[in-house]
Scaffold this active site. Structure first.
Site, PDB file in Angstrom:
ATOM      1  N   GLY A   1       7.730   9.945 -34.877  1.00 42.26           N
ATOM      2  CA  GLY A   1       8.229   9.233 -36.048  1.00 42.26           C
ATOM      3  C   GLY A   1       9.630   8.680 -35.848  1.00 42.26           C
TER       4      GLY A   1
ATOM      5  N   ASP B   1       0.834  -1.208   0.000  1.00 42.72           N
ATOM      6  CA  ASP B   1       0.000   0.000   0.000  1.00 42.72           C
ATOM      7  C   ASP B   1       0.864   1.252   0.000  1.00 42.72           C
ATOM      8  OD1 ASP B   1      -2.048  -1.783   0.137  1.00 42.72           O
ATOM      9  OD2 ASP B   1      -2.484  -1.445   2.268  1.00 42.72           O
TER      10      ASP B   1
ATOM     11  N   THR C   1       1.065  -6.927 -11.453  1.00 40.10           N
ATOM     12  CA  THR C   1       0.791  -6.545 -12.848  1.00 40.10           C
ATOM     13  C   THR C   1      -0.515  -5.753 -12.947  1.00 40.10           C
ATOM     14  OG1 THR C   1      -0.477  -8.555 -13.227  1.00 40.10           O
ATOM     15  CG2 THR C   1       1.888  -8.669 -13.712  1.00 40.10           C
TER      16      THR C   1
ATOM     17  N   GLN D   1      -3.164  -6.659 -14.484  1.00 37.71           N
ATOM     18  CA  GLN D   1      -4.315  -7.548 -14.248  1.00 37.71           C
ATOM     19  C   GLN D   1      -4.515  -7.786 -12.751  1.00 37.71           C
ATOM     20  OE1 GLN D   1      -1.845  -8.060 -16.394  1.00 37.71           O
ATOM     21  NE2 GLN D   1      -2.815  -8.194 -18.388  1.00 37.71           N
TER      22      GLN D   1
ATOM     23  N   GLU E   1       5.632  -5.196  -8.721  1.00 41.09           N
ATOM     24  CA  GLU E   1       4.736  -4.751  -7.632  1.00 41.09           C
ATOM     25  C   GLU E   1       3.280  -5.067  -7.965  1.00 41.09           C
ATOM     26  OE1 GLU E   1       7.080  -4.034  -4.954  1.00 41.09           O
ATOM     27  OE2 GLU E   1       5.611  -2.478  -4.521  1.00 41.09           O
TER      28      GLU E   1
HETATM   29  C1  LIG Z   1      12.679  -6.316 -14.148  1.00 41.10           C
HETATM   30  C2  LIG Z   1      11.914  -6.997 -13.059  1.00 41.10           C
HETATM   31  C3  LIG Z   1      12.193  -6.729 -11.737  1.00 41.10           C
HETATM   32  C4  LIG Z   1      11.530  -7.413 -10.721  1.00 41.10           C
HETATM   33  N1  LIG Z   1      11.870  -7.167  -9.420  1.00 41.10           N
HETATM   34  C5  LIG Z   1      11.350  -7.974  -8.446  1.00 41.10           C
HETATM   35  C6  LIG Z   1      11.856  -7.893  -7.101  1.00 41.10           C
HETATM   36  O1  LIG Z   1      12.708  -7.058  -6.757  1.00 41.10           O
HETATM   37  N2  LIG Z   1      11.384  -8.795  -6.194  1.00 41.10           N
HETATM   38  C7  LIG Z   1      10.440  -9.738  -6.520  1.00 41.10           C
HETATM   39  O2  LIG Z   1      10.081 -10.519  -5.659  1.00 41.10           O
HETATM   40  N3  LIG Z   1       9.924  -9.808  -7.775  1.00 41.10           N
HETATM   41  C8  LIG Z   1      10.360  -8.965  -8.742  1.00 41.10           C
HETATM   42  N4  LIG Z   1       9.888  -9.063 -10.032  1.00 41.10           N
HETATM   43  C9  LIG Z   1       8.853 -10.051 -10.348  1.00 41.10           C
HETATM   44  C10 LIG Z   1       7.505  -9.421 -10.669  1.00 41.10           C
HETATM   45  O3  LIG Z   1       6.915  -8.885  -9.519  1.00 41.10           O
HETATM   46  C11 LIG Z   1       6.677 -10.536 -11.343  1.00 41.10           C
HETATM   47  O4  LIG Z   1       7.228 -10.737 -12.628  1.00 41.10           O
HETATM   48  C12 LIG Z   1       5.230 -10.184 -11.432  1.00 41.10           C
HETATM   49  O5  LIG Z   1       4.638 -10.174 -10.177  1.00 41.10           O
HETATM   50  C13 LIG Z   1       4.457 -11.159 -12.330  1.00 41.10           C
HETATM   51  O6  LIG Z   1       4.744 -12.473 -11.995  1.00 41.10           O
HETATM   52  P1  LIG Z   1       5.163 -13.528 -13.131  1.00 41.10           P
HETATM   53  O7  LIG Z   1       6.236 -12.916 -13.944  1.00 41.10           O
HETATM   54  O8  LIG Z   1       5.429 -14.842 -12.508  1.00 41.10           O
HETATM   55  O9  LIG Z   1       3.891 -13.642 -14.057  1.00 41.10           O
HETATM   56  P2  LIG Z   1       2.595 -14.535 -13.822  1.00 41.10           P
HETATM   57  O10 LIG Z   1       2.098 -14.390 -12.432  1.00 41.10           O
HETATM   58  O11 LIG Z   1       2.872 -15.904 -14.317  1.00 41.10           O
HETATM   59  O12 LIG Z   1       1.584 -13.797 -14.785  1.00 41.10           O
HETATM   60  C14 LIG Z   1       1.609 -13.931 -16.197  1.00 41.10           C
HETATM   61  C15 LIG Z   1       0.452 -13.127 -16.752  1.00 41.10           C
HETATM   62  O13 LIG Z   1      -0.800 -13.631 -16.253  1.00 41.10           O
HETATM   63  C16 LIG Z   1      -1.517 -12.600 -15.586  1.00 41.10           C
HETATM   64  N5  LIG Z   1      -2.222 -13.160 -14.422  1.00 41.10           N
HETATM   65  C17 LIG Z   1      -1.673 -13.893 -13.429  1.00 41.10           C
HETATM   66  N6  LIG Z   1      -2.626 -14.218 -12.517  1.00 41.10           N
HETATM   67  C18 LIG Z   1      -3.788 -13.672 -12.958  1.00 41.10           C
HETATM   68  C19 LIG Z   1      -5.122 -13.641 -12.442  1.00 41.10           C
HETATM   69  N7  LIG Z   1      -5.458 -14.244 -11.293  1.00 41.10           N
HETATM   70  N8  LIG Z   1      -6.054 -12.978 -13.154  1.00 41.10           N
HETATM   71  C20 LIG Z   1      -5.735 -12.356 -14.319  1.00 41.10           C
HETATM   72  N9  LIG Z   1      -4.492 -12.350 -14.854  1.00 41.10           N
HETATM   73  C21 LIG Z   1      -3.526 -12.994 -14.171  1.00 41.10           C
HETATM   74  C22 LIG Z   1      -0.483 -11.594 -15.185  1.00 41.10           C
HETATM   75  O14 LIG Z   1      -1.034 -10.301 -15.027  1.00 41.10           O
HETATM   76  C23 LIG Z   1       0.487 -11.652 -16.353  1.00 41.10           C
HETATM   77  O15 LIG Z   1       0.007 -10.869 -17.408  1.00 41.10           O
HETATM   78  C24 LIG Z   1      10.518  -8.354 -11.051  1.00 41.10           C
HETATM   79  C25 LIG Z   1      10.205  -8.612 -12.398  1.00 41.10           C
HETATM   80  C26 LIG Z   1      10.897  -7.961 -13.392  1.00 41.10           C
HETATM   81  C27 LIG Z   1      10.555  -8.290 -14.840  1.00 41.10           C
END
Ligand SMILES: Cc1cc2nc3c(=O)[nH]c(=O)nc-3n(C[C@H](O)[C@H](O)[C@H](O)COP(=O)(O)OP(=O)(O)OC[C@H]3O[C@@H](n4cnc5c(N)ncnc54)[C@H](O)[C@@H]3O)c2cc1C
Length: 413
Positions: A366, A264, A392, A394, A390
């Site tokens: 462009g 939050d 996505t 969705q 933090e």
């Molecule tokens: C550059 C970078 C830095 C990061 N830094 C950190 C960090 O410091 N510490 C840390 O812990 N993590 C970190 N992350 C991880 C980041 O928080 C996750 O990538 C993010 O939470 C999404 O998780 P995932 O990649 O496993 O995707 P998934 O959870 O597998 O999601 C894939 C897709 O499905 C969608 N989705 C998933 N569940 C649902 C649902 N219930 N309903 C609808 N849509 C859904 C998501 O929105 C996404 O579009 C980082 C990621 C990146 C790319």
């Protein structure tokens, strides 16, 4: 208590200092560290030391950290007495500073020494002894795992207490850890007992040089390349019992939602990063349009202006909507109003707005927008992460829907 949407006067100095740093240190190094991915931006060391000095002397009254990151955003709010007056505290200071810094460069802001999400978690739950040991250190946050991203309650990393040595033994895998390679501490989420679900999830402070914490690789990324993103394996990683943050008890209610409340405070800040980078894109686009002879007239209806001017004005309106939602969420945090809904609204709106505006600006300008001669293409790449980490886009919409419909996370997945 009404919200006043003008920038609080007391932050004017902070904003102008952060802007100066962004213009004179971050922007000139933007392209360099985008190209030299994984190379340490040494120019930031001097800057971080200067900010530490200013904070110690009270020069920026705690907002020096705010100017560059999430450091202690919740801690200083907790300390103040609730006298019922309207307050613009450390959340707002962090936000207005971050907006300026991300106008400079989001990747370099994220790479700033001693900032990072781990410190927000420490500030929120550490006891006095832990604050003494860990406060002020550069702390990254490791929640995400190969099988647990959006659903952070699904983490598999385990923590088992070794009664003989008084240590927790951590085993598992953590991916996408921002500043994971460079930080001094990593706050690792692990479960004390997978059968007991989210209540058993706790966070543990792991020193970066712990031999059980093995760096697997650094990610190559679309954007924010100045910021290192590390993957780790935890193999019989031993930490003292006293490195568990918060209570070691597995309380059936409240424990996990307490941990989640850190978001939050941090989600409005990520939203602010999107506001900052989108403003950079808009400002450069305005310059390009004006030098191409496009007139932007706020007194004329959109249908009487050129398509480019009309699009520019509608982008500005979208930007302003995101900015106001973001200010509201930070203001509520400073004034101790429950803001989960508003924090997610700000993050969802600003995350989408940042990506959308940065790309539309590339299109409007462009070849200039797309070329590496300018920074606009880089901003479009950098903005995308702000709609992902933090939580996505969705996931924010899901949280908003749950709050508005009064559903639990079990009822609406
Ligand atoms: C550059 C970078 C830095 C990061 N830094 C950190 C960090 O410091 N510490 C840390 O812990 N993590 C970190 N992350 C991880 C980041 O928080 C996750 O990538 C993010 O939470 C999404 O998780 P995932 O990649 O496993 O995707 P998934 O959870 O597998 O999601 C894939 C897709 O499905 C969608 N989705 C998933 N569940 C649902 C649902 N219930 N309903 C609808 N849509 C859904 C998501 O929105 C996404 O579009 C980082 C990621 C990146 C790319």
């Amino acid at each position: 208590m009404p919200i006043n949407l003008e920038t609080p006067k007391k932050f004017n100095q902070l904003i102008s200092q952060a802007h100066q740093v962004a213009a004179e240190i971050l922007r000139p190094n933007s392209r360099k560290y985008d190209t030299l991915e994984h190379e340490y931006p040494k120019e930031l060391d001097m800057l971080a030391a200067a900010i530490d000095g200013l904070n110690e002397g009270g020069g920026l009254s705690g907002a020096g950290a705010g100017a560059v990151g999430t450091n202690g955003s919740s801690a200083s709010v907790k300390k103040k007495a609730d006298d019922g007056s309207n307050r613009n505290g450390s959340n707002m200071a962090s936000l207005v500073g971050l907006i300026e810094m991300c106008w400079g460069d989001v990747g370099l802001l994220l790479a700033m020494p001693r900032q990072g999400l781990g410190q927000a978690a420490i500030a929120a739950v550490a006891n006095d002894e832990q604050l003494e040991r860990f406060g002020g250190k550069w702390a990254a946050m490791a929640i995400t795992e190969p099988e647990a991203g959006s659903d952070s309650a699904a983490i598999r990393t385990t923590a088992v207490l070794d009664e003989a040595t008084g240590e927790y033994v951590l085993n598992g895998e953590k991916i996408f850890v921002t500043s994971g390679d460079r930080a001094e501490l990593i706050v690792v989420w692990a479960t004390l007992d997978r059968k007991q679900g989210r209540a058993a999830i706790k966070s543990f402070v792991v020193e970066r040089d712990n031999p059980g914490l093995k760096l697997d690789r650094l990610e190559h990324k679309l954007g924010i390349r100045a910021s290192d993103t590390a993957n780790f394996v935890l193999q019989d990683c031993r930490v003292p019992k006293g490195n568990l943050l918060g209570s070691p008890e597995i309380a059936p209610k409240g424990g996990f939602s307490g941990v989640m409340q850190t978001f939050d405070n941090t989600r409005p800040l990520v939203a602010g990063m999107a506001v900052g980078v989108a403003r950079a894109s808009l400002e450069d686009t305005r310059d390009h349009l004006e030098s191409a002879g496009v007139e932007i007239d706020y007194n004329l209806p959109l249908h009487l202006q050129s398509a480019a001017a009309a699009e520019f004005i509608s982008m500005e309106a979208d930007w302003e909507a995101a900015r106001l939602l973001t200010l509201q969420a930070a203001w509520m945090a400073d004034n101790k109003k429950p803001n989960s809904l508003q924090a997610s609204m700000a993050k969802a709106k600003a995350g989408r707005m940042g990506t959308d505006i940065a790309l539309r600006c590339v299109a409007l300008c462009g070849a200039t927008g797309f070329g590496e001669g300018e920074l606009m293409e880089k901003w479009a790449r950098d903005a995308k992460i702000l709609d992902l980490f933090e939580g996505t886009q969705q996931i924010q919409l899901l949280i908003i829907a749950r709050q508005l419909l009064g559903k639990t996370s079990a009822e609406l997945k």
